[in-house]
Design an enzyme around this catalytic site. Structure first.
Site, PDB file in Angstrom:
ATOM      1  N   ASP A 112      65.828  84.668  83.722  1.00 44.90           N
ATOM      2  CA  ASP A 112      65.545  84.457  82.298  1.00 44.90           C
ATOM      3  C   ASP A 112      64.909  83.091  82.049  1.00 44.90           C
ATOM      4  O   ASP A 112      65.021  82.182  82.865  1.00 44.90           O
ATOM      5  CB  ASP A 112      66.824  84.592  81.484  1.00 44.90           C
ATOM      6  CG  ASP A 112      67.841  83.518  81.835  1.00 44.90           C
ATOM      7  OD1 ASP A 112      68.009  83.235  83.037  1.00 44.90           O
ATOM      8  OD2 ASP A 112      68.468  82.962  80.915  1.00 44.90           O
ATOM      9  N   GLU A 113      64.255  82.976  80.924  1.00 43.07           N
ATOM     10  CA  GLU A 113      63.745  81.710  80.387  1.00 43.07           C
ATOM     11  C   GLU A 113      62.990  80.905  81.436  1.00 43.07           C
ATOM     12  O   GLU A 113      63.153  79.688  81.562  1.00 43.07           O
ATOM     13  CB  GLU A 113      64.892  80.897  79.792  1.00 43.07           C
ATOM     14  CG  GLU A 113      65.547  81.606  78.617  1.00 43.07           C
ATOM     15  CD  GLU A 113      66.749  80.873  78.049  1.00 43.07           C
ATOM     16  OE1 GLU A 113      66.914  80.887  76.824  1.00 43.07           O
ATOM     17  OE2 GLU A 113      67.531  80.306  78.847  1.00 43.07           O
TER      18      GLU A 113
END
Length: 525
Positions: free
Chosen positions: A333-334
């Protein structure tokens, strides 16, 4: 509609508590109040009371068990609270007051469900597998007065209302995540949380072991990850890490409570602790400074260097050897500091490394921007109810675990005045945590594509077990019910009353829960 509603209430056991009195050997009479089926969380699939029937655990009660460890766990709990001797017989005796059997359960309960019968002569829990037997024991304990789970001897009486519960989970995966990277939590603290999860039939503990602020597990040959990368935490402080023996102890403790540990090493982003520990993991060959802030998206492993994959093969291989469960979580993620093409190449290769060590990958739903491998599960964390890439992946066979941040993230504040927590996904009171349907949440995603639900607890603002408990309870019980109970039982008013009935138990256990004004807590809770 009134008739249908009445039938439904009767089926769920929403009736007045049955009564009984305590006799020495455990027999039924009729006068002391027992706990109604309506107190059980998560709600059983079927609960049918037997009018006028109850059973009282008396001083001569014994437990028979096909699984000795489950019988011993139940006996240990009840010995503390009742003061009774409570012998455990394996193999079972047909005359014991409480019998825990791996025979006679209907096929419908599957591998995780159970059938519980309370009659005038005793209690029988039947299951097809040990996990179901353990789940049935958690229900049995909830049907006793809260003091039955206390740490000191109480007077009783120990009465169970008569009837039958036939129960099985809606979803096979029912998880909770604890972030030990932003703030470190000891083995004992994690085990305390495991006990709290087991009580509500959660069967997966996702441990977020590495992030920008700390690396929490020793990797042989890469020891500096823990000794240096684990030396701090959000806001500063000493940090900490688990030896491999520590991690194995957590895994074993969870296993004994039928909870599978899923370890997470987030990558290619959320990796500053690793980048600070080993310069060669950076594209420029320069180690990054340790980080104690809360920003995200600024770090990335060097996806073009072969040493990165040598490193990850060691990390994944050692975690795989220590983890008996099917999944390792590879994050994903991210990753704003990783170019999209590099991200895809990296995530595809890491999935292959994971498979080479005999595991399947769990990853945050961003993994659908790569090519999810067969067996990879995507964990949805966004605040939207529509994501075309996730829906396409689901139609192509990728299973999903749902953790929408605006419903399931336990680190969100309850209200604007909550003393800890975050609010980027909104304020999440207990009703909001409960009021969504995992089987019909994401547009274009069928319930058959959903493996289950998980309640993550990120720890940027969380430093103590009391903080964990304040944010987790009562919302964790809400997410646990969404994972276990059939959608037909979903009713906020009924749930809030069953949730309220947990209050006296939580107080007895010293659990520092949030006393939501949305829940009609009884006096003394």
């Amino acid at each position: 509609m009134a008739v249908s509603r009445t039938r439904r209430l009767l089926r769920l056991g929403l009736v007045a508590a049955l009564t009984a009195a305590a006799l020495a050997g455990g027999v039924a009479t009729a006068s002391a109040a027992s706990v109604p089926f309506t107190s059980v969380v998560p709600a059983p699939a079927s609960a049918v009371p037997a009018s006028g029937v109850s059973y009282t655990l008396g001083s001569g009660v014994a437990i028979s068990a096909d699984v000795a460890a489950i019988g011993d766990q139940l006996a240990t709990t009840l010995r503390r609270s009742t003061g009774y001797a409570i012998p455990v017989h394996t193999p079972p005796s047909g005359t014991d007051g409480v019998r825990l059997l791996l025979s006679g359960a209907p096929d419908s309960v599957g591998d995780q469900g159970y059938q519980l019968d309370v009659t005038a002569s005793g209690v029988v829990v039947r299951a097809r597998q040990a996990a179901g037997l353990f789940a049935g024991v958690q229900t049995l304990l909830q049907l006793l007065p809260p003091a039955a789970q206390g740490a000191t001897t109480a007077a009783g009486p120990w009465v169970l209302a008569g009837g039958r519960i036939t129960d099985q989970p809606r979803f096979g995966y029912r998880g909770a995540m604890l972030d030990v990277a932003r703030h470190f939590f000891s083995v004992a603290q994690v085990e305390r949380y495991v006990d709290q999860l087991a009580r509500y039939k959660v069967n997966t503990l996702h441990l977020h072991l590495a992030d920008d602020q700390g690396w929490r597990i020793v990797i042989n040959g890469w020891e500096r990850l823990a000794t240096y990368g684990g030396s701090t935490q959000t806001g500063g402080g000493p940090g900490g890490y688990y030896t491999q023996a520590d991690y194995a102890a957590i895994v074993a403790y969870a296993q004994a409570r039928y909870i599978t540990v899923v370890p997470e090493i987030d990558m290619p982003g959320h990796t500053n602790a690793a980048l600070a520990s080993y310069a060669e993991l950076n594209c420029d060959g320069k180690a990054r400074p340790l980080y104690t802030g809360t920003d995200v998206g600024f770090s990335s492993l060097c996806t073009s260097k072969e040493i990165t994959y040598t490193f990850l093969d060691a990390v994944i291989g050692q975690l795989a050897a220590l983890t008996p469960g099917k999944y390792l979580h590879i994050g994903g993620d991210e990753a704003q500091s990783t170019k999209p093409a590099d991200y895809k190449t990296f995530m595809n290769r890491v999935q292959q490394i994971t498979a080479s060590h005999g595991k399947s990958a769990l990853a945050w739903h961003d993994v659908v921007n790569a090519t999810p491998a067969a067996g990879t599960v995507a964990q949805f964390w966004d605040t939207t109810t529509s994501n075309s890439a996730v829906a396409t992946a689901a139609r192509n066979g990728t299973k999903l675990v749902l953790s929408p941040a605006n419903h399931a993230y336990l680190d969100m504040k309850y209200t604007s005045s909550s003393p800890i927590g975050q609010d980027w996904a909104g304020l999440v009171e207990v009703k909001k945590a409960y009021d969504w349907n995992p089987g019909a949440y994401l547009s274009g995603v069928a319930e058959s594509a959903v493996s289950g639900v998980e309640a993550p607890l990120w720890t940027e603002t969380v430093t103590t077990s009391a903080d964990v408990e304040y944010l987790a309870f009562p919302r964790l019980a809400a997410i646990a019910e969404l994972g276990w109970s059939p959608q037909s039982t979903h009713d906020w008013t009924a749930f809030s009353k069953r949730l309220a009935a947990q209050g006296p138990l939580w107080k007895l256990l010293g659990l520092k829960y949030y006393k939501s004004p949305q829940v009609p807590w009884p006096a003394g809770s």
